[in-house]
Design an enzyme around this catalytic site. Structure first.
Site, PDB file in Angstrom:
ATOM      1  N   ASP A 249      43.642  46.507 -53.849  1.00 48.99           N
ATOM      2  CA  ASP A 249      43.944  46.473 -52.765  1.00 48.99           C
ATOM      3  C   ASP A 249      44.741  47.665 -51.931  1.00 48.99           C
ATOM      4  O   ASP A 249      45.846  48.243 -53.330  1.00 48.99           O
ATOM      5  CB  ASP A 249      44.460  45.104 -52.436  1.00 48.99           C
ATOM      6  CG  ASP A 249      44.795  44.456 -51.087  1.00 48.99           C
ATOM      7  OD1 ASP A 249      43.885  45.118 -49.800  1.00 48.99           O
ATOM      8  OD2 ASP A 249      45.546  43.680 -51.083  1.00 48.99           O
TER       9      ASP A 249
ATOM     10  N   LEU B  83      33.150  47.251 -73.672  1.00 49.12           N
ATOM     11  CA  LEU B  83      33.735  46.844 -73.228  1.00 49.12           C
ATOM     12  C   LEU B  83      32.866  46.725 -71.828  1.00 49.12           C
ATOM     13  O   LEU B  83      31.619  47.319 -70.979  1.00 49.12           O
ATOM     14  CB  LEU B  83      34.358  47.832 -72.145  1.00 49.12           C
ATOM     15  CG  LEU B  83      35.197  47.616 -70.665  1.00 49.12           C
ATOM     16  CD1 LEU B  83      36.324  46.655 -70.421  1.00 49.12           C
ATOM     17  CD2 LEU B  83      35.609  48.604 -70.296  1.00 49.12           C
TER      18      LEU B  83
ATOM     19  N   HIS C 236      38.454  53.934 -49.945  1.00 49.03           N
ATOM     20  CA  HIS C 236      37.348  52.975 -51.158  1.00 49.03           C
ATOM     21  C   HIS C 236      36.800  53.930 -51.906  1.00 49.03           C
ATOM     22  O   HIS C 236      37.219  53.837 -52.830  1.00 49.03           O
ATOM     23  CB  HIS C 236      36.331  52.706 -49.794  1.00 49.03           C
ATOM     24  CG  HIS C 236      36.882  51.525 -49.221  1.00 49.03           C
ATOM     25  ND1 HIS C 236      37.493  50.826 -49.709  1.00 49.03           N
ATOM     26  CD2 HIS C 236      36.702  51.421 -47.905  1.00 49.03           C
ATOM     27  CE1 HIS C 236      38.139  49.855 -48.844  1.00 49.03           C
ATOM     28  NE2 HIS C 236      37.281  49.882 -47.729  1.00 49.03           N
TER      29      HIS C 236
HETATM   30  C1  FPP Z   1      40.972  46.284 -50.367  1.00 51.38           C
HETATM   31  O1  FPP Z   1      41.255  46.930 -49.758  1.00 51.38           O
HETATM   32  C2  FPP Z   1      39.564  46.891 -50.631  1.00 51.38           C
HETATM   33  C3  FPP Z   1      38.462  46.607 -50.639  1.00 51.38           C
HETATM   34  C4  FPP Z   1      37.711  45.307 -49.910  1.00 51.38           C
HETATM   35  C5  FPP Z   1      37.431  47.599 -51.798  1.00 51.38           C
HETATM   36  C6  FPP Z   1      36.826  47.738 -52.552  1.00 51.38           C
HETATM   37  C7  FPP Z   1      36.682  49.167 -53.731  1.00 51.38           C
HETATM   38  C8  FPP Z   1      36.618  49.099 -54.240  1.00 51.38           C
HETATM   39  C9  FPP Z   1      38.636  49.966 -54.186  1.00 51.38           C
HETATM   40  C10 FPP Z   1      35.886  50.711 -54.592  1.00 51.38           C
HETATM   41  C11 FPP Z   1      34.889  49.826 -55.706  1.00 51.38           C
HETATM   42  C12 FPP Z   1      34.765  50.886 -56.328  1.00 51.38           C
HETATM   43  C13 FPP Z   1      32.991  51.004 -56.971  1.00 51.38           C
HETATM   44  C14 FPP Z   1      32.248  51.543 -58.271  1.00 51.38           C
HETATM   45  C15 FPP Z   1      32.427  49.800 -56.248  1.00 51.38           C
HETATM   46  P1  FPP Z   1      41.782  46.988 -48.267  1.00 51.38           P
HETATM   47  O2  FPP Z   1      40.318  48.180 -47.099  1.00 51.38           O
HETATM   48  O3  FPP Z   1      41.242  45.323 -47.659  1.00 51.38           O
HETATM   49  O4  FPP Z   1      43.015  47.981 -48.142  1.00 51.38           O
HETATM   50  P2  FPP Z   1      44.374  47.385 -46.826  1.00 51.38           P
HETATM   51  O5  FPP Z   1      44.384  46.372 -47.246  1.00 51.38           O
HETATM   52  O6  FPP Z   1      45.145  48.394 -46.808  1.00 51.38           O
HETATM   53  O7  FPP Z   1      43.346  47.842 -45.545  1.00 51.38           O
END
Ligand code: FPP
Length: 255
Positions: free
Chosen positions: A35, A146, A52
Site C-alpha cells: 500500500d 519459492l 504503481h
Molecule cells: C495500493 O496502493 C496498491 C495497489 C492497489 C496496487 C499494488 C500493485 C503494485 C505494487 C504493483 C504490482 C506489481 C505486479 C508485478 C503485479 P494505493 O494505490 O492504494 O496507494 P495509496 O493508498 O497511497 O493511494
C-alpha cells in the site's frame, strides 16, 4: 539446483544488519499488502501510476530478498475486487503490470526456480492480463523453489462466497455430506487450497486494516505494519519485519 543453493548461502552471509537471524526461524509464507503507491507518487507530484510502476520494482526486490532467505511462499495483494472502482486509466495500467513484470522478470524467476500462481477471480480480467499469468503459471508449474502468488481481482469475502457456492453445489449433487463440513473442507475450496496459511502479514503505508485480504487464512497470522510507503520499502525493511516475527511467541490460543 546446487548452484541455486550455493547462491542462497553466499547471499545469506551478506545480510544487512536488520536484526534478522538468517539461520533462525524463517516464516514459511509471507503475505503482503503493498500500500501507498498513490501517496508516494503524490508526494513527488507524479501521476498515481508512477507510484504503481515504482511499486513493481519493490516487488522484484522483495521477492529476491525472500528467496535468498528460503521463504517458501509469498502472496502479494496486487488488485482487489474493490479496486475496479478506481479511475479507468489507473485500472488499465494496473492490469498491464503483470504482463510488464513477467515480460522482464519471468526468465530470471525461472532461473531461481520460482513458481508463479494467480489467486483470485478470473472473471472480468482483461484477456492480456489473464494470458500473461496463465503462461507464467504454465511455464513455472514444475518449479520447486519459492512460490510467488499474485492476488489479483482477489477479495477475501468473494473467495469465501465462492467456496460456499461450490460446497452447496456438491451437497446438492450428493457429493458432499453437510454433516462432515469442517475447516479443512472449507480450506480445500479456497484459492489457497494447496498453500499453508501465512505466518506473517506485512502492510505498508501506515494503514492498520486487512482490506478484505485472506480473511480466512490470516486467522493466526502475525501482523506487521509499517508507515513506509510500498515504493520506498526495501529488503532491509523486509528483514526487519522478519526479525520482529522471529521475536514473537505464537500460541494459537494456547497458553
Ligand atoms: C495500493 O496502493 C496498491 C495497489 C492497489 C496496487 C499494488 C500493485 C503494485 C505494487 C504493483 C504490482 C506489481 C505486479 C508485478 C503485479 P494505493 O494505490 O492504494 O496507494 P495509496 O493508498 O497511497 O493511494
Amino acid at each position: 539446483m546446487l548452484e541455486h543453493l550455493a547462491r542462497k548461502w553466499t547471499r545469506k552471509e551478506k545480510q544487512p544488519d536488520s536484526g534478522m537471524d538468517a539461520s533462525g526461524k524463517i516464516p514459511v509464507h509471507v503475505a503482503v499488502i503493498m500500500d501507498g503507491n498513490g501517496r508516494w507518487a503524490n508526494l513527488r507530484s507524479l501521476p498515481r501510476v508512477a507510484g504503481h510502476r515504482a511499486g513493481m520494482k519493490t516487488v522484484k526486490e522483495v521477492v529476491k530478498a525472500a528467496d535468498e532467505i528460503g521463504i517458501r511462499y509469498m502472496t502479494m495483494y496486487a488488485f482487489s475486487t474493490e479496486n475496479w472502482k478506481r479511475p479507468r486509466d489507473e485500472v488499465d495500467f494496473l492490469m498491464r503490470l503483470p504482463q510488464e513484470f513477467l515480460s522482464t522478470e519471468l526468465d530470471e524467476l525461472i532461473d531461481r526456480g520460482v513458481r508463479i500462481r494467480m489467486l483470485g477471480s478470473r472473471d472480468k480480467l482483461p484477456a492480456h492480463t489473464l494470458e500473461a499469468l496463465l503462461i507464467a503459471e504454465e511455464r513455472t508449474r514444475e518449479n520447486t523453489g519459492l512460490q510467488l502468488n499474485f492476488a489479483l481481482n482477489y477479495g477475501g469475502r468473494d473467495e469465501i462466497v465462492k467456496a460456499f457456492m461450490e460446497m452447496a453445489a456438491q451437497v446438492q449433487a450428493g457429493l458432499l455430506d453437510p454433516s462432515k463440513l469442517d475447516e479443512k473442507e472449507i480450506s480445500r475450496h479456497l484459492y489457497t487450497s494447496e498453500i499453508p496459511d501465512p505466518d506473517l502479514l506485512i502492510r505498508t503505508s501506515g494503514e492498520i486494516r486487512l482490506s478484505n485480504f485472506m480473511l480466512w487464512q490470516l486467522a493466526y497470522t502475525e501482523l506487521w505494519f509499517t508507515d513506509v510507503l510500498w515504493p520506498d520499502f526495501t529488503r532491509e525493511h523486509f528483514y526487519q519485519a522478519i526479525a520482529e516475527y522471529q521475536g514473537r511467541a505464537r500460541r494459537y490460543g494456547a497458553v
